[in-house]
Motif scaffolding. Structure first.
Motif, PDB file in Angstrom:
ATOM      1  N   HIS A 224       7.919  -5.983 -33.873  1.00  0.00           N
ATOM      2  CA  HIS A 224       6.659  -5.548 -33.274  1.00  0.00           C
ATOM      3  C   HIS A 224       6.798  -4.623 -32.060  1.00  0.00           C
ATOM      4  O   HIS A 224       5.845  -3.887 -31.755  1.00  0.00           O
ATOM      5  N   ILE A 225       7.926  -4.649 -31.394  1.00  0.00           N
ATOM      6  CA  ILE A 225       8.089  -3.771 -30.231  1.00  0.00           C
ATOM      7  C   ILE A 225       8.936  -2.554 -30.576  1.00  0.00           C
ATOM      8  O   ILE A 225       8.528  -1.408 -30.315  1.00  0.00           O
ATOM      9  N   GLU A 226      10.073  -2.755 -31.181  1.00  0.00           N
ATOM     10  CA  GLU A 226      10.986  -1.644 -31.462  1.00  0.00           C
ATOM     11  C   GLU A 226      10.335  -0.507 -32.246  1.00  0.00           C
ATOM     12  O   GLU A 226      10.589   0.680 -31.949  1.00  0.00           O
ATOM     13  N   PRO A 227       9.475  -0.789 -33.242  1.00  0.00           N
ATOM     14  CA  PRO A 227       8.852   0.322 -33.969  1.00  0.00           C
ATOM     15  C   PRO A 227       7.981   1.234 -33.094  1.00  0.00           C
ATOM     16  O   PRO A 227       7.703   2.383 -33.484  1.00  0.00           O
ATOM     17  N   LYS A 228       7.556   0.767 -31.950  1.00  0.00           N
ATOM     18  CA  LYS A 228       6.698   1.584 -31.075  1.00  0.00           C
ATOM     19  C   LYS A 228       7.494   2.661 -30.343  1.00  0.00           C
ATOM     20  O   LYS A 228       6.928   3.509 -29.655  1.00  0.00           O
ATOM     21  N   ARG A 229       8.796   2.655 -30.537  1.00  0.00           N
ATOM     22  CA  ARG A 229       9.634   3.705 -29.929  1.00  0.00           C
ATOM     23  C   ARG A 229       9.212   5.080 -30.429  1.00  0.00           C
ATOM     24  O   ARG A 229       9.259   6.074 -29.697  1.00  0.00           O
ATOM     25  N   SER A 230       8.784   5.128 -31.672  1.00  0.00           N
ATOM     26  CA  SER A 230       8.404   6.411 -32.264  1.00  0.00           C
ATOM     27  C   SER A 230       7.161   7.010 -31.613  1.00  0.00           C
ATOM     28  O   SER A 230       6.895   8.201 -31.744  1.00  0.00           O
ATOM     29  N   LYS A 231       6.410   6.192 -30.897  1.00  0.00           N
ATOM     30  CA  LYS A 231       5.221   6.685 -30.193  1.00  0.00           C
ATOM     31  C   LYS A 231       5.539   7.168 -28.788  1.00  0.00           C
ATOM     32  O   LYS A 231       4.641   7.612 -28.070  1.00  0.00           O
ATOM     33  N   GLY A 232       6.797   7.033 -28.397  1.00  0.00           N
ATOM     34  CA  GLY A 232       7.199   7.523 -27.083  1.00  0.00           C
ATOM     35  C   GLY A 232       7.242   6.474 -25.991  1.00  0.00           C
ATOM     36  O   GLY A 232       7.433   6.804 -24.821  1.00  0.00           O
ATOM     37  N   TYR A 233       7.077   5.207 -26.336  1.00  0.00           N
ATOM     38  CA  TYR A 233       7.143   4.150 -25.333  1.00  0.00           C
ATOM     39  C   TYR A 233       8.587   3.859 -24.918  1.00  0.00           C
ATOM     40  O   TYR A 233       9.512   3.954 -25.736  1.00  0.00           O
ATOM     41  N   LYS A 234       8.748   3.466 -23.665  1.00  0.00           N
ATOM     42  CA  LYS A 234       9.970   2.826 -23.222  1.00  0.00           C
ATOM     43  C   LYS A 234       9.699   1.323 -23.119  1.00  0.00           C
ATOM     44  O   LYS A 234       8.543   0.896 -23.056  1.00  0.00           O
TER      45      LYS A 234
END
Length: 370
Positions: A224-234
């Motif tokens: 649930h967190i790691e996939p949000k890397r593609s949106k530019g989150y750290k």
């Protein structure tokens, strides 16, 4: 006989003239000069006391301070005043971010003020983040925004609607592993980017908080967190409580979360000594060598001992803010907490009063005054 009468009349006339044109009374002179002396002699003393009050009032340690009336009960009673709660620190332009000695109220800290803010995350003078508990309270959001206050989080993915327009960088959090929290997190983060940093689980090493083992946390992170890397989150790590098992939990989590991106280490701290605070945060930094986000901290004893006095809390906060400012691997610090209803801790730690005003401690924090 007539001659004697004329002499008496003449003497009487001279007496009248003497009374009419004689010197003013001693009492009249004393009254006039006493007033002048009060005005000219005491004015410099009053100005000096006003300058000293800026320091002493915030520290609440001296009897010369005109307020607070109490230093051992509720911070809201001791610190909320019209001149501090309604000062124009509510917008970045008006916040005393460069010259606090001329723009802060008489009862707030000025001497030894910290670095000026530039509203840029992680830079000296701009490391304060808001641990927020007021929802979309626009008035409070405005009051607490200065160039020193950059980030904001609220233990959820629910961004206050007014936050972006006021200049806050919102940090959504996946608080825990329950289905309702995961569903809300995925729903909120499916749309536009909410901010720059996702915060990991809240105190998973605590039975009364998100309460999960490192392996379960690693699995949920990957899903649930790691996939949000593609949106530019750290990403910031799960935040450990002050419980002694925290570092081992973090070691096990990093081992289990192979292939995970962790950009910052989030840490919580509660105790009653600046030296303990400094040692604790440094130990966590040395563990992973990651930049630190102190997402909760307060001068609070959870171990059954005496709580800090107001003067001790101000002394602690002054030392903490200065050290945080001067430590390049600490990028943000969120004192607990900006909320009208402050739970569970010594109320002298209040940053916001129950009626919504900024306390003296809150003013010290958001203006980086130490």
């Amino acid at each position: 006989m007539a001659s004697k009468l004329l002499n008496l009349v003449a003497l009487s006339s001279l007496a009248v003239l003497a009374v009419s044109f004689g010197p003013a009374s001693t009492n009249a002179l004393a009254t006039g000069h006493a007033h002048m002396n009060r005005h000219f002699d005491h004015a410099p003393i009053a100005a000096k006391k006003k300058r000293e009050t800026k320091r002493c009032k915030a520290r609440a340690t001296t009897s010369s301070s005109p307020a607070p009336a109490s230093t051992t009960t509720k911070a809201a009673e001791t610190t909320e005043k019209p001149q501090t709660t309604e000062k124009p620190e509510t917008t970045k332009a008006a916040a005393p971010t460069t010259t606090k000695t001329s723009s802060t109220p008489a009862s707030t800290p000025s001497s030894g003020s910290g670095a000026p803010g530039n509203d840029k995350f992680g830079q000296k003078g701009s490391k304060i983040c808001a641990a927020w508990g007021n929802g979309n309270d626009v008035d409070s959001l405005k009051k607490f925004k200065t160039d020193h206050v950059v980030g904001l989080y609220d233990w959820s993915p629910d961004r206050p609607a007014a936050a972006p327009g006021l200049g806050y960088d919102f940090w959504p959090m996946l608080w825990g592993g329950s289905s309702d929290r995961i569903s809300a997190f995925e729903d909120k983060l499916s749309g536009e980017k909410l901010g720059s940093i996702i915060l990991g689980f809240n105190e998973p090493n605590e039975p009364g908080q998100s309460n999960m083992d490192p392996q379960t946390a690693a699995q949920l992170w990957k899903q649930h967190i790691e996939p949000k890397r593609s949106k530019g989150y750290k990403f910031a790590s799960p935040a450990m409580s002050s419980r002694p098992n925290g570092q081992q939990w973090m070691t096990d989590f990093i081992k289990a979360c192979d292939g995970c991106n962790v950009d910052y280490q989030a840490v919580h701290w509660y105790d009653t000594s600046f030296e303990k605070f400094k040692t604790y945060i440094t130990d966590y930094h040395n563990q992973l060598k990651l930049p630190i986000l102190i997402t909760e901290f307060a001068d609070q004893n959870f171990n059954g001992g005496a709580q800090a006095s107001q003067s001790e809390i101000f002394a602690f906060m002054g030392q903490a803010l200065e050290w945080i400012d001067d430590t390049d691997w600490i990028l943000a610090a969120c004192p607990f907490g900006i909320m009208k209803d402050l739970p569970d801790i010594n109320q002298l730690n209040r940053l916001q009063s129950t009626s919504g005003g900024i306390t003296d401690l809150g003013y010290m924090v958001i203006n980086n005054s130490y």
